[in-house]
Scaffold this motif. Sequence first.
Motif, PDB file in Angstrom:
ATOM      1  N   VAL A 298      19.081  51.498  -6.483  1.00  0.00           N
ATOM      2  CA  VAL A 298      19.581  50.119  -6.553  1.00  0.00           C
ATOM      3  C   VAL A 298      19.055  49.297  -5.383  1.00  0.00           C
ATOM      4  O   VAL A 298      18.624  48.147  -5.556  1.00  0.00           O
ATOM      5  CB  VAL A 298      21.123  50.124  -6.580  1.00  0.00           C
ATOM      6  CG1 VAL A 298      21.665  48.722  -6.353  1.00  0.00           C
ATOM      7  CG2 VAL A 298      21.631  50.672  -7.905  1.00  0.00           C
ATOM      8  N   ASP A 302      16.156  46.523  -6.887  1.00  0.00           N
ATOM      9  CA  ASP A 302      16.952  45.354  -7.279  1.00  0.00           C
ATOM     10  C   ASP A 302      16.113  44.089  -7.453  1.00  0.00           C
ATOM     11  O   ASP A 302      16.471  43.199  -8.222  1.00  0.00           O
ATOM     12  CB  ASP A 302      18.044  45.105  -6.227  1.00  0.00           C
ATOM     13  CG  ASP A 302      19.172  44.236  -6.763  1.00  0.00           C
ATOM     14  OD1 ASP A 302      19.187  43.981  -7.972  1.00  0.00           O
ATOM     15  OD2 ASP A 302      20.019  43.827  -5.963  1.00  0.00           O
ATOM     16  N   VAL A 309      20.866  44.793 -12.078  1.00  0.00           N
ATOM     17  CA  VAL A 309      21.940  45.579 -11.480  1.00  0.00           C
ATOM     18  C   VAL A 309      23.250  44.827 -11.670  1.00  0.00           C
ATOM     19  O   VAL A 309      23.387  43.682 -11.229  1.00  0.00           O
ATOM     20  CB  VAL A 309      21.693  45.825  -9.976  1.00  0.00           C
ATOM     21  CG1 VAL A 309      22.860  46.605  -9.372  1.00  0.00           C
ATOM     22  CG2 VAL A 309      20.382  46.576  -9.768  1.00  0.00           C
TER      23      VAL A 309
END
Length: 345
Positions: A298, A302, A309
Amino acid sequence: MSSDITLGDRHNSSEIDSENSTVLRFSDNRLLPLLFGEHDRHLARIEESFGIRVSSRGNRVSLVGSESGVSLAAKTLNALYRRLEKNLPVNPAEVDAAIRLSSDVRVNGGRNTNMGSDISIQTAKGSLTARSPGQLDYMQALAREQMVFGIGPAGTGKTYLAVATAASMLISGEVDRIILSRPAVEAGERLGFLPGDLREKIDPYLAPLYDALHDMLPADQVLNRLNSGEIEVAPLAFMRGRTLSHAYVILDEAQNATKTQMKMFLTRIGEGSRMAITGDPSQVDLPSGTTSGLTHAVDTLDHIKGVSVVRFTSADVVRHRLVTQIVQAYDKDDEARLSRKSAEK
């Protein structure tokens, strides 16, 4: 002073008087028993949630209380009435969902309060709509993006909605197969220490995925598609060396994947495929000192176009109300621990 609002008229339903008393008048009396609930329990739940007084007489509902409470209660009733107009169910769970969506500042600050019922996932067993603001964002991302991370506490519907989206796309022919996967690491146990053959070792880890599938498709379809290979359920380790084209691939409990495993999984994506990666970073069962592949992915991905996300919070928990309170209590405890550690430094 009070104002009359006829639900069923989209223009008028938004014109809520700034006073603390509003009367809602409904245009279809046949829908009222479903809207109000048995013994008016739906109205009582709305009354409790917004701290207002709710009373009904005929096709009219009177809302008395604070300006914000009355406004949010009217939005909630409006959203529920729209569901009934579309022949969608209204039950206690849907009432709680409408309350959550109406109360969310992101919705009220610029999005249509009724969007939760307008956006849906069609499966063989019916239609699913968002039950929380986070679910609304998540469903939009699942429909739009090729790779979606859903992270947050249990009970927010992360895996359930991903499986629903996969089933819908399989039925419509947008993908040729569904692949469901989980890391085979839970609570410090590893497969080699469990009794039974490989299938018996694996099944306990994959049971939640099977459960979600059976909620989306008739049992005979699940069995037939599993036997034909259209649906595959396998541990994460089985993904190595494969290229997954024209498939909807879901990795559940992704917080228990290592950085190496996560990179391996994400790079399996092929032409015409979609991926959903779900997990709760606060529930990592990896050995101490091992970085969670979910957290790392993440943070690393991102910013990439095509990757979305969605972060769920305790406000998005859609299970029993006690579950929400438990999650919130643990969140507060974690925050207190972090504060103490910072103070000690």
